[in-house]
Design a protein around this motif. Structure first.
Motif, PDB file in Angstrom:
ATOM      1  N   ARG A 154       9.506  -3.347  -1.468  1.00  0.00           N
ATOM      2  CA  ARG A 154       8.646  -3.611  -2.625  1.00  0.00           C
ATOM      3  C   ARG A 154       9.480  -3.632  -3.903  1.00  0.00           C
ATOM      4  O   ARG A 154      10.573  -3.053  -3.970  1.00  0.00           O
ATOM      5  N   ASP A 155       8.985  -4.312  -4.925  1.00  0.00           N
ATOM      6  CA  ASP A 155       9.677  -4.368  -6.207  1.00  0.00           C
ATOM      7  C   ASP A 155       9.680  -2.998  -6.887  1.00  0.00           C
ATOM      8  O   ASP A 155       8.789  -2.173  -6.665  1.00  0.00           O
TER       9      ASP A 155
ATOM     10  N   PHE B 114      14.156  -7.338  -2.937  1.00  0.00           N
ATOM     11  CA  PHE B 114      13.226  -6.875  -3.962  1.00  0.00           C
ATOM     12  C   PHE B 114      13.823  -7.135  -5.342  1.00  0.00           C
ATOM     13  O   PHE B 114      15.031  -7.319  -5.492  1.00  0.00           O
ATOM     14  N   THR B 115      12.947  -7.155  -6.339  1.00  0.00           N
ATOM     15  CA  THR B 115      13.363  -7.340  -7.726  1.00  0.00           C
ATOM     16  C   THR B 115      13.173  -6.028  -8.469  1.00  0.00           C
ATOM     17  O   THR B 115      12.170  -5.342  -8.280  1.00  0.00           O
TER      18      THR B 115
ATOM     19  N   ILE C 253       5.909   5.949  -8.900  1.00  0.00           N
ATOM     20  CA  ILE C 253       6.883   6.055  -9.991  1.00  0.00           C
ATOM     21  C   ILE C 253       8.284   5.975  -9.393  1.00  0.00           C
ATOM     22  O   ILE C 253       8.645   6.761  -8.517  1.00  0.00           O
ATOM     23  N   ASP C 254       9.084   5.038  -9.882  1.00  0.00           N
ATOM     24  CA  ASP C 254      10.418   4.812  -9.329  1.00  0.00           C
ATOM     25  C   ASP C 254      11.520   5.535 -10.088  1.00  0.00           C
ATOM     26  O   ASP C 254      12.654   5.609  -9.601  1.00  0.00           O
TER      27      ASP C 254
ATOM     28  N   GLN D 139       0.811  -1.206   0.000  1.00  0.00           N
ATOM     29  CA  GLN D 139       0.000   0.000   0.000  1.00  0.00           C
ATOM     30  C   GLN D 139       0.853   1.269   0.000  1.00  0.00           C
ATOM     31  O   GLN D 139       0.430   2.310  -0.485  1.00  0.00           O
ATOM     32  N   ASP D 140       2.049   1.162   0.522  1.00  0.00           N
ATOM     33  CA  ASP D 140       2.936   2.312   0.628  1.00  0.00           C
ATOM     34  C   ASP D 140       3.974   2.260  -0.498  1.00  0.00           C
ATOM     35  O   ASP D 140       4.826   1.369  -0.525  1.00  0.00           O
ATOM     36  N   PRO D 141       3.936   3.213  -1.439  1.00  0.00           N
ATOM     37  CA  PRO D 141       4.906   3.176  -2.538  1.00  0.00           C
ATOM     38  C   PRO D 141       6.337   3.440  -2.088  1.00  0.00           C
ATOM     39  O   PRO D 141       7.263   3.269  -2.881  1.00  0.00           O
TER      40      PRO D 141
END
Length: 287
Positions: free
Chosen positions: A71-72, A150-151, A122-123, A64-66
């Motif tokens: 997280r990937d 993470f991937t 957005i990464d 839920q948290d970007p």
């Protein structure tokens, strides 16, 4: 990929139906948002719709948290396809769906290219072609150094293969044995100036990636079952000790027949009547 391995990672029929639905959603929302902007990159999104769907609705580990560290990550070299990614981020709750209605309008965080400073989820702020894999390499290295599981996924356009920095990053990733780094090449055959191989030929693409030390899978980028199985396998395999490249054979403009492989639609605008016809064609097909 062998039939046995395909079966090991093949999604269920219910998942396949869901992923097809979300790819259709991406295409329809792209038409709607470009109607607001009055110009946009339909065909670049349409070739990647199944890639977006498979990643965000099945393969990637999301929370839920970007800003969640574990997280990937997803980086998109072809940043002009961001109009197809924003609806997914809204659908997943990373941003308000109401923001989509102001796409590209003055003061909106949603522009023609993604901005990681303004858009949750957005990464990487992309748009200048050729930098995404280098940044993905850095993220994968940082994750290893920090002990985070993470991937990092990097989607590249096939015209982007003409950039020297891509191959420098490919060498570096193989040297560092970054098995948590997965590149996806949207091999739709076209770039702004026409057919990719008429501008600068890039084949044999699979052999080149293998020569640079990567594991390679070649798949039908519109077959969500085959594509998802390949992505699942690439993410799950921790024994290969090297990065993986998935070459997704796609069709630029997939879903709207007169846009398919027509380079003039790289950037354009549909008038309301044609937009309605394009929506009807998309809704009439099971891709």
């Amino acid at each position: 990929m062998s039939n046995e391995l395909r079966n090991d990672y093949r999604p269920s029929e219910a998942t396949i139906a869901r992923l097809r639905d979300r790819a259709q959603f991406v295409r329809l929302e792209t038409i709607r948002l470009i109607e607001i902007a009055k110009v946009g990159h339909y065909t670049s999104v349409f070739s990647a719709a199944e890639i977006f769907s498979a990643l965000y609705y099945d393969v990637m580990k999301l929370g839920q948290d970007p800003k969640e560290p574990s997280r990937d990550r997803f980086l998109m070299g072809k940043g002009h396809a961001a109009v197809g990614l924003f609806p997914i981020l809204a659908d997943l709750g990373y941003l308000s769906a109401e923001l989509l209605n102001g796409y590209t309008r003055l003061g909106s965080p949603l522009g023609d290219h993604p901005d990681m400073r303004k858009v949750p989820g957005i990464d990487f702020s992309s748009g200048s072609i050729g930098h995404a894999l280098s940044n993905g390499l850095g993220m994968a290295l940082a994750g290893r150094m920090q002990g985070l599981d993470f991937t990092t996924f990097v989607m590249l356009g096939d015209g982007e293969m003409q950039e020297g920095q891509v191959w420098e990053a490919a060498l570096g990733a193989a040297h560092h044995k970054l098995d948590r780094l997965i590149a996806i090449v949207d091999r739709n055959g076209y770039q702004l100036d026409g057919a990719v191989d008429d501008v600068i030929g890039i084949e044999p693409l699979d052999e080149k990636w293998r020569a640079f030390g990567w594991e390679v899978q070649v798949v039908d980028g519109h077959d969500v079952a085959e594509l998802t199985a390949a992505l699942r396998r690439a993410k799950a395999d921790r024994s290969r000790n090297r990065p993986c490249c998935i070459i997704a054979r796609t069709l630029k403009g997939k879903g709207v027949s007169y846009m398919e492989t027509e380079p003039g639609w790289h950037l354009g605008y549909l008038d309301p009547v044609d937009a309605d016809a394009a929506r009807a064609e998309i809704l009439s097909k099971v891709i």
